[in-house]
Design a protein around this motif. Structure first.
Motif, PDB file in Angstrom:
ATOM      1  N   LEU A  26       0.951  -1.218   0.120  1.00 65.02           N
ATOM      2  CA  LEU A  26      -0.057  -0.054   0.051  1.00 65.02           C
ATOM      3  C   LEU A  26       0.824   1.154   0.089  1.00 65.02           C
ATOM      4  N   LEU A  30       0.518   3.816  -3.022  1.00 61.43           N
ATOM      5  CA  LEU A  30       0.226   5.065  -2.625  1.00 61.43           C
ATOM      6  C   LEU A  30       1.329   6.269  -3.435  1.00 61.43           C
ATOM      7  N   ALA A  33       0.808   6.365  -7.013  1.00 59.66           N
ATOM      8  CA  ALA A  33      -0.573   6.947  -7.600  1.00 59.66           C
ATOM      9  C   ALA A  33      -0.428   8.409  -7.349  1.00 59.66           C
ATOM     10  N   LEU A  34      -0.156   8.940  -6.027  1.00 63.83           N
ATOM     11  CA  LEU A  34      -0.100  10.219  -5.441  1.00 63.83           C
ATOM     12  C   LEU A  34       1.047  11.119  -5.876  1.00 63.83           C
ATOM     13  N   ASN A  45      -5.166  16.199 -12.275  1.00 64.60           N
ATOM     14  CA  ASN A  45      -4.897  15.401 -11.061  1.00 64.60           C
ATOM     15  C   ASN A  45      -5.980  14.456 -10.579  1.00 64.60           C
ATOM     16  N   VAL A  46      -7.180  14.790 -10.811  1.00 66.65           N
ATOM     17  CA  VAL A  46      -8.317  13.850 -10.313  1.00 66.65           C
ATOM     18  C   VAL A  46      -8.217  12.564 -10.865  1.00 66.65           C
ATOM     19  N   ARG A  48      -6.003  10.478 -10.195  1.00 67.36           N
ATOM     20  CA  ARG A  48      -5.417   9.834  -8.993  1.00 67.36           C
ATOM     21  C   ARG A  48      -6.615   8.952  -8.323  1.00 67.36           C
ATOM     22  N   ILE A  49      -7.788   9.593  -8.307  1.00 69.02           N
ATOM     23  CA  ILE A  49      -8.833   9.024  -7.559  1.00 69.02           C
ATOM     24  C   ILE A  49      -9.244   7.471  -8.364  1.00 69.02           C
ATOM     25  N   TYR A  51      -7.215   5.315  -9.403  1.00 71.52           N
ATOM     26  CA  TYR A  51      -6.369   4.463  -8.886  1.00 71.52           C
ATOM     27  C   TYR A  51      -7.134   3.398  -7.639  1.00 71.52           C
ATOM     28  N   VAL A  52      -7.781   4.128  -6.724  1.00 74.97           N
ATOM     29  CA  VAL A  52      -8.375   3.422  -5.837  1.00 74.97           C
ATOM     30  C   VAL A  52      -9.722   3.061  -6.141  1.00 74.97           C
ATOM     31  N   MET A 202      -1.578  -0.650  -7.120  1.00 71.91           N
ATOM     32  CA  MET A 202      -2.698  -0.414  -5.931  1.00 71.91           C
ATOM     33  C   MET A 202      -3.601  -1.814  -5.921  1.00 71.91           C
TER      34      MET A 202
ATOM     35  N   ASP B   4      -4.752  20.848  -9.009  1.00 69.56           N
ATOM     36  CA  ASP B   4      -6.132  20.855  -9.273  1.00 69.56           C
ATOM     37  C   ASP B   4      -6.990  19.773  -8.166  1.00 69.56           C
ATOM     38  N   ILE B   9      -9.415  14.739  -4.446  1.00 68.78           N
ATOM     39  CA  ILE B   9      -8.583  13.706  -4.155  1.00 68.78           C
ATOM     40  C   ILE B   9      -8.306  13.509  -2.610  1.00 68.78           C
ATOM     41  N   TYR B  13      -9.283   9.576  -0.634  1.00 68.12           N
ATOM     42  CA  TYR B  13      -8.376   8.657  -0.115  1.00 68.12           C
ATOM     43  C   TYR B  13      -8.536   8.460   1.271  1.00 68.12           C
TER      44      TYR B  13
END
Lengths: 233, 35
Positions: A26, A30, A33-34, A45-46, A48-49, A51-52, A202, B4, B9, B13
């Motif tokens: 994890l 993380l 992903a981040l 950048n959204v 990145r959501i 991946y989870v 992930m 952004d 985000i 998480y």
């Protein structure tokens, strides 16, 4: 039967390893992903959501397929360990499906401009969530271990039909939800390699976590079964 | 550095790993209480 329930299984001995592997995987996932993966050209950048969100969705599929396999194994052998595996996987699958819906909604708001849309993928996923919540509730209708396990096994076999429907719904009907980017019929992912690597990392981390949660939840159910059988004896 | 949709985000998480943490705690409690 009681001694079988109480004995230490290979899965239980693997639990510390699975816990440690989950934590390490994890942290790596993380970071990928981040930090490591780039922003998407269109979404920013959204992305990145996702991946989870996608990892939760795939693990929900896996969890419900395990419910199906354990249900078939229970009806075949009548061994209560398979009922314990089925209920554990259903409970964890419901958690992953709930998270899939919530994370998808959080991703949709900045991307689509809405929290929710009545479109095929979202509706079929919500139906899958409701059906497996129902599976867990139906289990409580009987106190008899064998009767409950048999009813649940039949339900666990029938409900798995929704898993391919959820996955293929975006290809069967016009949908706002994007088409599959990785699990495609031609087996050629359409993702950037660094994004694909982050998604795979992930998914591996969530698979370790699923295995860890399964060993813990199955152990709880086996102890409960042993207490019921002991009281009956 | 401007990221952004940072709020979305972070919320995603926190909710994801918060829920998984709560589930782990519930498993530990159920095991301890012998449920």
């Amino acid at each position: 039967m009681i001694s079988t329930a109480a004995k230490t299984t290979t899965a239980l001995r693997a639990r510390p390893f699975l816990g440690a592997a989950s934590v390490v995987a994890l942290f790596v996932a993380l970071w990928m992903a981040l930090v490591w993966s780039p922003p998407d050209a269109a979404m920013g950048n959204v992305v990145r959501i996702l991946y989870v969100h996608v990892a939760n969705a795939w693990l929900a599929y896996l969890a419900f397929v395990v419910v199906f396999l354990a249900s078939v194994a229970y009806l075949w052998t009548k061994r209560l360990v398979f009922d314990a595996i089925a209920v554990a996987s259903a409970e964890i699958g419901v958690l992953f499906t709930g998270l899939t819906l919530v994370l998808g909604s959080i991703w949709a708001r900045p991307t689509w401009g809405v929290w929710w849309s009545w479109e095929p993928r979202l509706i079929t996923t919500a139906v899958m969530f409701a059906m497996y919540v129902g599976y867990l509730l139906v289990r409580n209708l009987s106190d008899d271990l064998e009767r409950r396990a048999t009813r649940a096994a039949v339900l666990g076999i029938v409900l798995v039909v929704d898993v391919p429907i959820v996955h293929l719904s975006v290809t069967w009907m016009n949908a706002l939800h994007q088409l599959p980017s990785v699990l495609r019929p031609d087996l050629s992912p359409t993702l950037d390699p660094s994004m694909l690597a982050s998604l795979i990392a992930m998914t591996i981390a969530f698979t370790f976590l699923y295995a860890y949660l399964m060993t813990a939840r199955v152990d709880i159910e086996r102890r409960r079964q042993a207490r019921v059988l002991e009281a009956r004896a | 550095m401007n990221i952004d949709n940072l709020g979305f985000i972070a919320a995603a998480y926190v909710i994801c790993f918060g829920a998984l943490g709560l589930y782990l705690m519930s498993l530990a409690r159920r095991r301890r209480d012998g449920e």
